[in-house]
Every structure is written in C-alpha cells, then in structure tokens.
Write an enzyme that holds these catalytic residues in place. Sequence first.
Site, PDB file in Angstrom:
ATOM      1  N   ASP A  56       0.823  -1.213   0.000  1.00 13.93           N
ATOM      2  CA  ASP A  56       0.000   0.000   0.000  1.00 13.93           C
ATOM      3  C   ASP A  56       0.857   1.263   0.000  1.00 13.93           C
ATOM      4  O   ASP A  56       2.075   1.222   0.213  1.00 13.93           O
ATOM      5  CB  ASP A  56      -0.899   0.018   1.243  1.00 13.93           C
ATOM      6  CG  ASP A  56      -2.046  -0.966   1.153  1.00 13.93           C
ATOM      7  OD1 ASP A  56      -2.367  -1.413   0.036  1.00 13.93           O
ATOM      8  OD2 ASP A  56      -2.628  -1.294   2.210  1.00 13.93           O
ATOM      9  N   TYR A 109       6.727  -9.714   7.591  1.00  9.16           N
ATOM     10  CA  TYR A 109       6.490  -8.279   7.734  1.00  9.16           C
ATOM     11  C   TYR A 109       7.059  -7.812   9.066  1.00  9.16           C
ATOM     12  O   TYR A 109       6.983  -8.522  10.071  1.00  9.16           O
ATOM     13  CB  TYR A 109       4.996  -7.962   7.707  1.00  9.16           C
ATOM     14  CG  TYR A 109       4.379  -7.950   6.330  1.00  9.16           C
ATOM     15  CD1 TYR A 109       4.365  -6.788   5.560  1.00  9.16           C
ATOM     16  CD2 TYR A 109       3.797  -9.099   5.804  1.00  9.16           C
ATOM     17  CE1 TYR A 109       3.785  -6.770   4.293  1.00  9.16           C
ATOM     18  CE2 TYR A 109       3.218  -9.090   4.541  1.00  9.16           C
ATOM     19  CZ  TYR A 109       3.218  -7.919   3.795  1.00  9.16           C
ATOM     20  OH  TYR A 109       2.640  -7.909   2.552  1.00  9.16           O
TER      21      TYR A 109
END
Length: 276
Positions: A56, A109
Amino acid sequence: MRRVALKIAYIGSKFHGYQRQPDYRTVEGELLKAFFEAGVIEDTWKAHYSVAGRTDKGVHSTGNVISFITDEEIRLNYLNGLLPKDIKIVGEAKVPYGFKVRFPLSRTYTYIQPFNPFEKNDLDFEKMREAMTYFVGEHNFRNFSKRHEKNPNRKIFDVDMSLDENAMIFTVVGESFLWNMVRKMVTSMILVGKGELELEDIEKLLQSVDLREVIRLQPAPANGLILSDMNYKNIKFTEYEYPKNKLIEELKKQFMINEQEKYADAKLIDILSKKL
C-alpha cells in the site's frame, strides 16, 4: 527465453503504493519505466511479469520479489542507475521457467511502532505477547481485513515483539496475508496492551462471524510497515551491497529531514505551551 527473479527494496514514503496507477508515482511504474528503457521487458503480459506483494501507499520493502521472462541480459548496475534513489534492485536468483513469484513458502512483515512521548507508557507487554499466540496457526482473519474476501482463512507461523527504548518492533511471519491484515493485527495487540481489548476479544475476532461493525479496528499507520522478506522453496537469492548502500544513503538523508521536522514540531509545542 529465461525467467528471472529480482529482489527489490524501496522507501515507500513518496509512492502511492506498489501497483501502477494513472497520474500517481508508484513503485511498479518506476520499475517498468526502467525495464522498458533498458529493453529487458517490452510487454508485461508477454513477459509474464508478476510481483509477490502489492504494498500500500507508504509501505516500505527490503524483500519484495518480481519475476518475468526475457531474452535480454540483466545488468543490475545499469538498471539501478535508471531507477530513482528510493528504489533499488538488491538481489537476484536463478529460478525455473515455471517459478510462481506470488506463492512463497512464507512472507515476513516488520512493523515499527514508536512509543508516544506525550503519553504515559503503561502497556501490558506480557498480555500483548499472550495475545500474539492467538494468531499463530490457521484462522479466519475476516475481521482483520477491509475487504469481503472469498477465502479469509490465512496461516500464521510466528508473531514476535521486541522492545527498545523508543519503539515496539513487531515481526509477523505467515503464508499469505489479507489487505491491511498486519496493520490491524498490530492495532489489536496495542489495544490489548492498553486494556481496551481483552484476550477473549482476539479469540472472537478470529472466528468466522463478521464483527467489523462491532469491534472497529483501524489499521496502524502504513509508514511503520516493512515487507521484509520472501522465502521460496529451493530458491536462494544473491544479494549485493552496492545497491543496498545507495538506498541507505537516501534513507540517511530522509532520516535527517524527518529528525529536523520532529524537533521543529517539539519546539512548536514548547513555544505554544508557554503561551497558554
């Protein structure tokens, strides 16, 4: 024709996400511009071009992977010279023609959450660590996504948190992730630490019942998220120091700009507080 796999790192701050969008600066747009200019790709469809993760707006990466087929020699130094300062190709791997870049064994992540210097830090870290254990395994993560997914089940291998004097560092390893899933997981763990959510709430959120209108989890800010790594079966990337160092140079410049803004903000608060 041969298939190539390239590991890319980028500073997401000035990009409107990874995926190409008209009239917006994106990671993919800059990559393809360089590939077209170098002649390694002429048509993304014919090249079977694909990417592991579409991050994103504001999200960073040290380990995203792209793959395509080409007849041309891949000259990384030349390609990196065509790329802007905030994107670099940092590694490459030999892969079979049928390599599926979108299906790694695991994705990692990292999320950085600074402590708020304007609030008392009384988070219950032990309770937060207990909440992390609820995520491990295969669960329905519908309530941790913004979309209505056809299959919201995801498998998480590990969730960890380390602390330093300035921040919490969350690491999440999983097979795959829904949109905003990691950022909503971070929000939920912090809410548990604050006592605003209970462990039972995490358990409920991992059931198939849609609770998004009942327990509203806002995604943690995108600028704290890093797509750190992809792990593929029998694929080993060769990584290069030179492009990493070039990206580090740019990061140091941005770090000092951010530091200046931080201290300017602190001074503004100080001046305005004295006038109250």
